[in-house]
Design an enzyme around this catalytic site. Structure first.
Site, PDB file in Angstrom:
ATOM      1  CE  LYS A 136     -20.642  45.855  50.655  1.00 54.89           C
ATOM      2  NZ  LYS A 136     -19.563  45.177  51.384  1.00 54.89           N
ATOM      3  CG  ASP A 168     -17.095  43.205  49.271  1.00 50.53           C
ATOM      4  OD1 ASP A 168     -16.690  42.327  48.473  1.00 50.53           O
ATOM      5  OD2 ASP A 168     -18.200  43.142  49.839  1.00 50.53           O
ATOM      6  CE  LYS A 220     -21.857  42.360  50.084  1.00 51.43           C
ATOM      7  NZ  LYS A 220     -20.549  41.901  50.585  1.00 51.43           N
TER       8      LYS A 220
END
Length: 216
Positions: A151, A89, A180
């Site tokens: 995300k 991430d 996400k």
């Protein structure tokens, strides 16, 4: 619904100790979460403690500010993968996005994706610092750069996920990347509302209490 399989069981605070990481891994195995998400310095410890389980190791790169140099982020990603990370991430360079240096933002995401190959790359755009238009642009750039997920948040900005921003991101990625949500998702109702809105992964440090609430 197997809500546990949506959850990246997360601990990213600066004060997290080795004991905290080990406990995170034990909980992840007990509740069969999708992954644990830890800072890159703890990847090998998490990998060791999850050996023999289905739980993946996710790590963060350029976290939480995103303002590191691209070579530093690329190195961090490569090193994490070498130590056993299966998902990355990364935080975009928010300042470059706001400076409208969009090619730079895209090239950085591309470089990290190339560095990790077939592994999953999630791009944290830190929605709390972006305008609606910038959220759309950042999401579109992530898709162009072949990211797997977009995300919402690090959880370290001045706000976390919101359903409104997820809707913007969903429309911007147009089915070409997954979503996400992370930042402030602390109970079952919130988690379910994000899943209903189309997210395929939730980053939270409240995974255990969410699953317990579901099994009530």
């Amino acid at each position: 619904m197997e809500i546990n399989k949506f959850i990246d069981h997360t601990i990213l605070k600066a004060t997290a100790t080795e004991a905290d990481i080990i406990k995170l891994c034990e909980e992840a195995k007990e509740y069969n979460f999708f992954s644990v998400c830890v800072n890159s310095g703890y990847v090998s410890l998490a990998k060791k403690n999850l050996a023999g389980s289905n739980v993946k190791v996710c790590t963060v790169v350029g976290f939480p500010l995103g303002a590191m140099s691209t070579p530093a982020k690329v190195f961090e990603a490569k090193q994490a993968v070498k130590e056993g990370a299966e998902e990355v991430d990364m935080v975009i360079n928010i300042g470059e996005l706001k400076s409208k240096n969009l090619k730079k933002v895209e090239q950085e995401i591309t470089a990290i994706k190339e560095a990790i190959g077939d592994l999953v790359l999630k791009v944290i755009i830190e929605t709390c610092y972006l305008t609606r238009q910038e959220i759309v642009i950042a999401s579109e750039i992530a898709v162009k750069a072949k990211a797997d997920y977009v995300k919402t948040s690090t959880g370290f900005g001045n706000d976390g996920a919101s359903l409104e921003n997820i809707a913007l991101m969903k429309s911007a990625v147009n089915g070409q990347a997954k979503l996400k949500a992370s930042g402030g998702i602390k109970n079952l109702d919130m988690a379910l509302s994000y899943i209903e809105a189309g997210v395929e992964r939730i980053g939270t440090s409240s995974g255990v209490s969410i699953v317990k609430e579901l099994n009530g």
